[in-house]
Design an enzyme around this catalytic site. Structure first.
Site, PDB file in Angstrom:
ATOM      1  N   ASP A 303      66.322  72.168  49.091  1.00  0.00           N
ATOM      2  CA  ASP A 303      66.257  72.435  47.511  1.00  0.00           C
ATOM      3  C   ASP A 303      66.753  73.337  46.914  1.00  0.00           C
ATOM      4  OD1 ASP A 303      63.728  70.836  47.462  1.00  0.00           O
ATOM      5  OD2 ASP A 303      62.480  71.998  48.603  1.00  0.00           O
ATOM      6  N   SER A 373      53.600  78.609  24.257  1.00  0.00           N
ATOM      7  CA  SER A 373      52.333  77.861  24.404  1.00  0.00           C
ATOM      8  C   SER A 373      53.205  76.497  24.772  1.00  0.00           C
ATOM      9  CB  SER A 373      51.688  77.969  23.100  1.00  0.00           C
ATOM     10  OG  SER A 373      52.218  76.859  22.176  1.00  0.00           O
ATOM     11  N   GLN A 375      52.330  73.819  23.339  1.00  0.00           N
ATOM     12  CA  GLN A 375      52.432  72.793  22.122  1.00  0.00           C
ATOM     13  C   GLN A 375      53.657  73.241  21.519  1.00  0.00           C
ATOM     14  OE1 GLN A 375      49.063  74.130  22.522  1.00  0.00           O
ATOM     15  NE2 GLN A 375      48.708  72.308  23.610  1.00  0.00           N
ATOM     16  N   LYS A 390      61.974  82.612  20.060  1.00  0.00           N
ATOM     17  CA  LYS A 390      63.143  81.843  20.905  1.00  0.00           C
ATOM     18  C   LYS A 390      62.581  80.698  21.527  1.00  0.00           C
ATOM     19  CE  LYS A 390      62.706  84.509  25.372  1.00  0.00           C
ATOM     20  NZ  LYS A 390      61.466  84.878  25.292  1.00  0.00           N
ATOM     21  N   ASP A 514      55.694  65.907  49.456  1.00  0.00           N
ATOM     22  CA  ASP A 514      56.888  65.944  50.359  1.00  0.00           C
ATOM     23  C   ASP A 514      56.579  65.345  51.550  1.00  0.00           C
ATOM     24  OD1 ASP A 514      58.880  67.415  48.634  1.00  0.00           O
ATOM     25  OD2 ASP A 514      58.228  69.313  49.130  1.00  0.00           O
TER      26      ASP A 514
END
Lengths: 674, 561
Positions: A303, A373, A375, A390, A514
């Site tokens: 991973d 958030s 949204q 940002k 997995d």
């Protein structure tokens, strides 16, 4: 005495007693070479006692030979007992955490009045309430609540971990303790079948089954023993024809020195010690087969997050838009991130501080943080009519209603191509510039992968990133291949494809999704923090939940196999010297010319035979540390490893006994033993 | 010096010959067209039709082994009957009578197992029919059996998963038709040109210088010699074998025969490399065999050209044809015992003790130094399995050879096969020197008597066929015991090796990586040689110490027996 020394002398004491207990025929049967040695020792004892009673000449030597043959068996037992003992000490610690407690059994998850029952009566499927300070009675799945759990009893890691219902952090292990809050858990293990139980029996070696390669090696050793039986038994008539009568005790000595007692005596110790090395690396193997398979692994699926890179992206640079300077951008980013507690946010603050030097982490008075958030996919701060934001490129472009200027756009593309993540910073409707967030590759990872490549192991990075980002990180980390935007199905397909090409695949995973891939992989390592399904599908469990451990598992597997091969080679190469010690001693009376075979110049026939037998026993003791520690192993190509080990253990095995037997002969003669 | 130059030339020609033969054999065994197909193709197809064989049917290892055992059993019965009934059968111009049951058993087994141990004297005891329809047929088919097993085992180690080991009947037919027959014709013509007789007439009558009448036996010699060498058989037309001037008249015929003995075995090394699609693998096995071959050759040559210390002569010429001297006799002894060829051009019995020990070791390790046709390669692969299993672990992986894992089943089978040499030679030999009826075979006092017994048992179990002269091979005990051991030495290795091949062929092949145990290159060659020496030769060290080594050291001290 320091506690360490006390523990060690106790360990040796236990092993010493166990080596006598293991003289039971039934216990010896499991090891054909040592069993045969014991039978020969018994025969020699009876014969030399008879000689002693009859006053036959040479009874003294016979008794000494018998003594050393018994020692040979005891040393082999001792090696095994010592290897088991090291596991036992750990098992006792574990057993202490398995104390009997009273638990709060709930009729259903909403039961307001749990009953107090003893923990020993718990069955799978029952629901239990555990609160701060409680010991989790056995393996279970969290069905309600969030709590921090101290798993140090199992993992040795002192920092508590979060366990919560749903998701990949929902499993709790028996023997761990709730530190805060409470959990409602559903028991998943039947009594005596919990993870802790399994671990105890594993480290104790109680459930130890011989691995396929060990079985094959045992067959070979048994076959060689049979051949040497032919050699020694037929030597009697051949010698009789030649006018030599060889005492049975001498034949016994020749037989035991020829059969591969060194590897035969140390074989099970090597296996147990190999498992123990895994246990000490905090990895539990559900079968020895998996450890052997780990040595054969061709492809490692790793991973990205946590193994190759640190878990989080870090701010790396500020890229101002036209009309803004770097300091201005940094200031805006700094303010917008002050209340951002995510690692990315913190890294932006740190980078800005480095650039701006004299700033303080005090928010502007009257400012109001705007949290992230789902949204808007933005975060920032509002103060006195200024809105600093940002966020992802498209989110900021939507927020400002503008596009990044062409120069900035080109830089953004560049960041994405290099594997980084661009964030935009905006002040009201104006885009100030970009922040380059970068995946930081762990130090030393590149070198590690180069080593693996030298050993013939391919590394494959698994990541959810887009192919562009993935390719850049893969190139930087030096992996051989990557799987971008990986889904569980893709992982499974990749493993199947590799296996169809004859490659053995190892992977680690933690989530339920997995599980199929873990089951399909030849070596599947599940994180202890993972779901019960993942742990069930895997054949190894990493208690530290550290994905890098996979590499360590491979190394342990290889070291186990190398130790076996090295000691087998050593053991067989030893035979040459033993022939040259014993044969002239036996035949020189009939054919004085055969004295030329006495290349070591051993003092007398008696001392030669005795020295060979003593060497044979002592070499087992001398090699116990090597068997327990494992043969030294540096990652290298197979050709280099073979050259090195063949020189040390092949050539060494040829030469060492010549020197050893000669030295023992000098000692035996000096002491007047023969 | 002249000898050594000859040896170098010999090795060069031999290697080149094997190298040329390998691609041809690869085509033949794959059933592909070769330059001989226009002529032999119709014959091959005709034979299949006649016998109702579909050469495309792939057999499992069990099917292959069963076909092989049935075929050999049938061959044994037929040969036994011919030998027992030869006085009633045609082509018996000298009116030779039947041979005894135990000798017929021994001889039949001996030829079916490619041993060619001769407890009889050919020209005196066998009719032309027995030689031609009995022995020569077996010379072909026993050799072809070895080659078929060799090819099947190679397929097991190299062919892709699920292909099967091949078809025994097709492999047999192709071995005889495309490889053994054409080469035999070439060699026979060469030998005839050198003066070897080829006739169906009885003996020639000659008047000696003293005026006495002498009958010189002759017969279809050249044709039988050709296959006796090419098929690593070794059963001579004459009792004196290749020391007889009519079997081996010139230095050229001597060299041609030496080459023809090892030609196919060397070719099999390279065939292995080709079928493995990695020629380095073939070279590695060739190199290991070559190292052992040269070591043995030099040991015999040094022993023989050094002379006998008790006699004070420059070289040991006792028991040698003066035409060949020590150099060519040493080469012949090494070539024939490295291979599974029982022919001799000198009395091995008269070699210096240590020089005489080399052939014993060559045979006792199972004749894997190039070895018998086909059998040398599969014998060496047995050592390869053991070497790879022992040392392969040292690279930190489950041992694998050519990408296939060597696991419990293969190790068990390999040990089973490996046991037959010490079991046959040591246990058989020990009984033989102990039981008085059997020990009567020994005619020499002291360690040499033991060497003779060892030689005989090594020769029988190793399916070689040569002997130390002066040992009573014709005793019923020995004909029977050795006959049984020849069967052990042949089939107790063939069947497990086929089983190993059958198990290897079913395995998933893993790709070669930097982590793969390298089975080519000097390191592996060294490892393989050491495995042969330590596991093979050292097993016999104690008894060899009592035989040849004791004799040599006594001789050096001036003691004779």
């Amino acid at each position: 005495m320091s506690p360490d020394i006390t523990a060690r002398s106790e360990l040796y004491g236990t092993a010493f007693r166990a080596s006598f207990r293991k003289l039971q025929p039934r216990a010896l049967m499991g090891n054909p070479v040592i069993f045969v040695t014991a039978v020969t020792a018994a025969l020699t004892t009876v014969l030399s006692l008879r000689d002693l009673a009859l006053g036959t000449e040479g009874a003294g030597i016979g008794l000494q030979v018998a003594f050393w043959l018994w020692l040979c068996v005891l040393f082999a037992n001792f090696a095994e007992a010592l290897a088991e003992g090291r596991g036992k000490a750990r098992a006792d610690n574990l057993r202490a955490t398995k104390a009997e407690t009273v638990v709060k059994l709930m009729a259903h998850a909403d039961d307001p009045a749990p009953r107090q029952v003893p923990s020993s009566g718990l069955r799978a499927g029952q629901i239990v309430l555990v609160e701060a300070g409680d010991l989790i009675p056995t393996d279970a799945e969290v069905i309600r609540g969030v709590a921090s759990v101290d798993e140090s009893a199992i993992t040795g890691e002192s920092a508590p971990v979060i366990r919560e219902s749903g998701g990949d952090r929902s499993s709790v292990t028996g023997g761990t303790r709730i530190v805060s809050d409470h959990l409602v858990i559903r028991i998943t293990a039947e009594p005596g079948k919990s993870f802790l139980d399994r671990m105890i029996s594993l480290v104790e070696g109680a459930e130890r089954q011989k691995t396929p390669n060990e079985i094959a090696l045992n067959i070979l050793l048994a076959g060689l023993t049979l051949i040497f039986l032919f050699v020694t038994v037929t030597l009697e008539p051949f010698a009789r024809y030649s006018g030599v009568v060889i005492p049975v005790i001498t034949l016994a000595a020749l037989f035991v020195t020829l059969i591969p007692t060194t590897i035969g005596g140390l074989l099970s110790a090597i296996g147990i010690a190999g498992m123990d090395r895994l246990v000490r690396a905090n990895v539990i193997a559900k079968s020895g087969r998996a450890v052997e398979a780990a040595g054969d692994v061709d492809t490692l699926l790793l991973d990205k997050t946590g193994t190759i890179t640190f878990g989080n992206r870090m701010a790396d640079a500020f890229v101002p838009a036209r009309g803004t300077d770097e300091r201005g951008l940094a200031m805006a980013a700094f303010l917008a991130s002050l209340s951002d507690e995510t690692p990315e946010g913190k890294s932006i603050v740190e980078l800005a501080e480095k650039l701006l030097k004299d700033v303080t982490r005090i928010p502007e008075p009257g400012s109001e943080p705007v949290p992230f958030s789902a949204q808007t996919r933005l975060s920032g701060v509002d103060f006195s009519g200024t809105r600093l934001r940002k966020g992802a490129v498209d989110a900021i472009e939507r927020f400002t209603g503008q596009k990044a200027d062409t120069a900035l756009h080109a830089r953004i593309e560049e960041i994405a191509r290099s594997g980084g993540t661009p964030l935009l910073v905006a002040e009201n409707e104006r885009i100030l510039g970009a922040i380059h967030l970068k995946d930081v590759i762990k130090p030393g990872v590149r070198e590690r992968f180069a080593e693996l490549r030298a050993m013939g192991i391919r590394t494959v990075m698994i990541t959810g990133d887009n192919p562009l980002t993935a390719a850049a990180i893969a190139a930087e980390a030096g992996v051989d291949d990557f799987l971008a935007e990986a889904t569980p199905e893709m992982k499974l397909d990749y493993i199947r494809r590799e296996q169809a090409g004859g490659r053995l695949v190892a992977m680690c995973g933690d989530g339920s999704n997995d599980a199929p891939a873990l089951a399909q992989a030849d070596v599947g390592v599940a994180m202890n923090s993972g779901t019960p399904a993942a742990k069930e599908a895997a054949n190894l469990i990493d208690l530290d939940s550290d994905p890098t451990k996979l590499i360590e598992v491979v190394m342990v597997g290889k070291q186990l196999l190398i130790s076996r091969g090295a000691l087998t080679t050593f053991s067989l190469a030893n035979d040459v010297a033993k022939y040259f010690a014993i044969l002239p001693a036996v035949f020189v009376a009939a054919y004085p010319g055969l004295g030329v075979l006495n290349v070591m110049g051993l003092e007398s026939p008696q001392s030669a035979i005795l020295s060979a037998v003593i060497f044979n026993a002592l070499i087992i003791v001398a090699l116990i540390p090597l068997a327990l520690r494992g043969v030294g192993y540096q990652p290298a190509s197979a050709a280099a490893l073979l050259r090195r080990n063949l020189t040390i253990y092949g050539l060494g095995g040829l030469v060492a006994p010549f020197v050893g037997i000669k030295l023992i002969d000098m000692g035996v003669t000096a002491l007047g033993l023969a | 010096m002249q000898d050594l130059i000859g040896y170098v030339l010999f090795c060069a020609v031999l290697t080149a010959g094997g190298w040329v033969l390998a691609p041809f054999m690869a085509r033949v065994y794959a059933g592909e067209r070769s330059f001989l197909s226009p002529v032999l193709g119709p014959v091959e197809r005709g034979l299949y039709r006649l016998c109702g064989i579909d050469p495309g049917v792939r057999q499992s290892w069990r099917g292959y082994a069963l076909a092989l055992l049935a075929f050999n059993l049938l061959g044994f019965v037929a040969l036994y009957l011919i030998l027992r009934l030869q006085q009633f059968l045609p082509l018996n111009p000298q009116g030779i009578g039947a041979i005894s049951p135990d000798l017929a058993f021994n001889t039949a087994v001996s030829f079916v197992t490619n041993t060619n141990w001769q407890a009889y004297s050919g020209e005196a005891q066998l009719s032309h029919l027995s030689q031609m329809a009995g022995l020569t047929v077996q010379n072909f088919v026993s050799a072809a059996t070895g080659m078929a097993v060799g090819v099947a085992v190679i397929r097991g180690f190299t062919a892709p998963k699920g292909v099967g080991l091949g078809n025994f009947w097709a492999d047999m037919t192709r071995s005889v038709l495309y490889v053994l027959l054409p080469l035999s014709v070439i060699l026979a013509i060469l030998l005839i040109l050198q003066g070897v007789p080829q006739t169906l007439l009885g003996g020639a009558h000659a008047t000696t210088l003293e005026g006495a009448q002498q009958v010189i036996p002759r017969g279809p010699v050249a044709s039988q010699i050709a296959i006796k060498q090419l098929g690593t058989n070794g059963g001579g037309f004459f009792g004196a074998n290749s020391a007889h001037p009519l079997e081996n008249p010139t230095v050229l015929s001597n060299m041609a025969q030496c080459l023809s003995i090892l030609l196919i075995p060397v070719g099999f090394c390279f065939l292995f490399g080709r079928m493995a699609r990695d020629r380095r693998q073939g070279w590695a096995i060739y190199a290991a065999m070559g190292v052992l071959f040269l070591a043995g050759l030099l040991a015999i040559w040094l022993g023989e050209s050094g002379g006998n210390p008790a006699l004070g002569l420059a070289s040991n010429l006792e028991g040698k044809e003066m035409r060949f001297g020590t150099g060519l006799s040493a080469l012949w002894a090494e070539v024939t015992t490295a291979a599974s060829n029982g022919s001799v051009n000198a009395m091995h019995d008269s070699f210096m003790p240590l020089a005489g020990m080399v052939p014993i070791i060559n045979m006792a390790i199972g004749e894997v130094i190039f070895g018998g046709v086909g059998s040398g390669l599969y014998g060496m692969l047995l050592y390869v399995v053991l070497a790879v299993f022992l040392a392969g672990l040292m690279v930190g992986r489950t041992p694998e050879y050519l990408g296939r894992k060597i696991e419990g089943r293969e190790v068990t089978l390999a040990m089973l096969a490996f046991l037959s040499m010490p079991l046959g030679i040591l246990v058989g030999g020990a009984i033989s020197v102990t039981v008085p009826t059997a020990a009567a075979a020994i005619q020499e006092a002291g360690p040499h008597g033991l060497s003779e017994t060892l030689y005989a048992y090594a020769s029988a179990v190793g399916n070689n066929g040569s002997a130390f002269a002066g040992w009573g091979a014709a005793l019923p005990w020995q004909t029977t015991a050795l006959g049984l051991l020849m069967i052990l030495g042949r089939f107790a290795i063939i069947v497990p090796m086929l089983a190993i091949a059958g198990s290897m062929i079913g395995k998933q092949q893993s790709p070669v990586t930097a982590g793969t145990f390298p089975t080519h290159g000097p390191l592996f060659v060294t490892l393989l040689v050491l495995t042969v020496v330590i596991l093979g030769a050292l097993t016999f060290f104690p008894v060899l110490a009592l035989g040849p080594v004791a004799e040599q050291t006594a001789l050096s001290a001036g003691q004779t027996f």
